[in-house]
Design an enzyme around this catalytic site. Structure first.
Site, PDB file in Angstrom:
ATOM      1  N   GLU A 241       4.158  -1.571  -5.072  1.00  0.00           N
ATOM      2  CA  GLU A 241       3.064  -2.002  -4.044  1.00  0.00           C
ATOM      3  C   GLU A 241       2.906  -0.828  -3.113  1.00  0.00           C
ATOM      4  OE1 GLU A 241       4.041  -4.664  -0.922  1.00  0.00           O
ATOM      5  OE2 GLU A 241       5.540  -3.554  -0.097  1.00  0.00           O
ATOM      6  N   ASN A 242       3.556   0.048  -3.216  1.00  0.00           N
ATOM      7  CA  ASN A 242       3.641   1.454  -2.261  1.00  0.00           C
ATOM      8  C   ASN A 242       3.259   2.622  -2.835  1.00  0.00           C
ATOM      9  OD1 ASN A 242       6.002  -0.328  -0.747  1.00  0.00           O
ATOM     10  ND2 ASN A 242       3.969  -0.379   0.370  1.00  0.00           N
TER      11      ASN A 242
ATOM     12  N   HIS B  26       1.144  -5.468  -0.208  1.00  0.00           N
ATOM     13  CA  HIS B  26       0.075  -4.440  -0.263  1.00  0.00           C
ATOM     14  C   HIS B  26      -0.641  -4.283  -1.474  1.00  0.00           C
ATOM     15  CE1 HIS B  26       1.634  -2.727   3.723  1.00  0.00           C
ATOM     16  NE2 HIS B  26       2.739  -2.723   3.273  1.00  0.00           N
TER      17      HIS B  26
ATOM     18  N   HIS C 103      10.685  -5.401  -0.447  1.00  0.00           N
ATOM     19  CA  HIS C 103       9.768  -5.312   0.417  1.00  0.00           C
ATOM     20  C   HIS C 103      10.523  -4.686   1.815  1.00  0.00           C
ATOM     21  CE1 HIS C 103       6.587  -6.115   3.611  1.00  0.00           C
ATOM     22  NE2 HIS C 103       7.758  -6.717   4.160  1.00  0.00           N
TER      23      HIS C 103
ATOM     24  N   HIS D 199      12.735  -2.434   1.450  1.00  0.00           N
ATOM     25  CA  HIS D 199      12.965  -0.765   1.370  1.00  0.00           C
ATOM     26  C   HIS D 199      14.217  -0.438   1.465  1.00  0.00           C
ATOM     27  CE1 HIS D 199       8.371   0.658   1.141  1.00  0.00           C
ATOM     28  NE2 HIS D 199       8.636  -0.991   0.985  1.00  0.00           N
TER      29      HIS D 199
HETATM   30 FE   LIG Z   1       7.088  -2.036   0.119  1.00  0.00          FE
HETATM   31 FE   LIG Z   2       5.884  -5.114   1.091  1.00  0.00          FE
END
Ligand SMILES: [Fe+2]
Ligand SMILES: [Fe+2]
Length: 256
Positions: free
Chosen positions: A40-41, A69, A174, A176
């Site tokens: 997602e990142n 994201h 999420h 991290h």
């Molecule tokens: Fe993330």
């Molecule tokens: Fe996230």
């Protein structure tokens, strides 16, 4: 027995480059049969783009999961047409592109991957507990792995316990930050509250520290930028019995 590798949120170009440099070796070392990566990142500047997804696949990912994201970048909309790229399954029906479940045909067995998002301190998607009940009635393999993209540790723990014995693995993403609570729940379900991230280690969740500090200190809107420096890759490796879906072992990895 088969081995599944689950890699937490890959951050930016540095994260995808690092993954590219390490993944094939890690896969060989742990005799990995399938690799799931949260992407997602993965785009430079956050979100996911066709280019960053392509890099993750070329690095060795079989399935890409996402989270809050997923739809950050306009270029991402068609991306979710691909069978192996998921967005959270509990988006309200009828709006979001793509899907939150995929089933991989591995020859003699198959593996289902589900992407779900929590609703505590996050966008209020449909109830993930209700959604997973619905999804589990439709899936026809005992090998089911869930990326539960959520903020609250309590919600993630609750999901792990709720799915004990019903799925092979529940992996949080999420935050991290890798948690040290990996375990096999009920002799069946591999669990970790958060798998952690892949990207620059000395950072704030992959972002450069200075702009983040400025926002926290002065409460002014500041644009974050990708951190620079040495990377690490946080993941878990799970050994499971593909005939019954039981996980026997979960190992937490940090590759520097
Ligand atoms: Fe993330
Ligand atoms: Fe996230």
């Amino acid at each position: 027995m088969k081995n599944l590798l689950f890699i937490g949120d890959v951050v930016g170009r540095t994260g995808t480059d690092f993954l590219t440099s390490k993944l094939s070796l890690v896969k060989r070392q742990f005799a990995v049969d399938i690799t799931i990566v949260n992407g997602e990142n993965s785009a430079a500047g956050d979100g996911i783009t066709p280019e960053s997804a392509d890099m993750l696949i070329r690095a060795g990912a079989d399935v890409i999961t996402t989270g809050n994201h997923a739809f950050k970048r306009r270029e991402a909309s068609d991306l979710f047409d691909a069978d192996y790229i998921l967005r959270p399954a509990n988006y309200p029906e009828g709006g979001a592109a793509g899907k939150g479940v995929c089933v991989l045909d591995m020859g003699a067995y198959s593996i289902a991957v589900i992407n779900l998002m929590g609703t505590v301190y996050m966008d209020p998607l449909d109830n993930p507990f209700t959604k997973i009940d619905e999804l589990l009635t439709e899936i026809d393999t005992p090998n089911i792995f869930v990326d539960f993209h959520a903020e609250a540790t309590s919600e993630k723990k609750a999901m792990g316990h709720y799915l004990t014995g019903k799925v092979s693995g529940v992996f949080g993403t999420h935050t991290h930050v890798q948690t040290a609570d990996e375990m096999i729940l009920g002799g069946h379900t591999a669990y970790i509250t958060d798998a952690g991230m892949t990207g620059v280690e000395v950072s704030s969740l992959g972002a450069a520290i200075e702009p983040v500090l400025e926002r926290f200190r002065f409460r002014t809107p500041v644009r974050f930028k990708e951190a620079e420096g040495d990377c690490f890759m946080c993941a878990v490796c799970v050994e499971f019995d593909e005939k019954c879906g039981k996980s026997h072992k979960i190992e937490r990895l940090i590759i520097r």
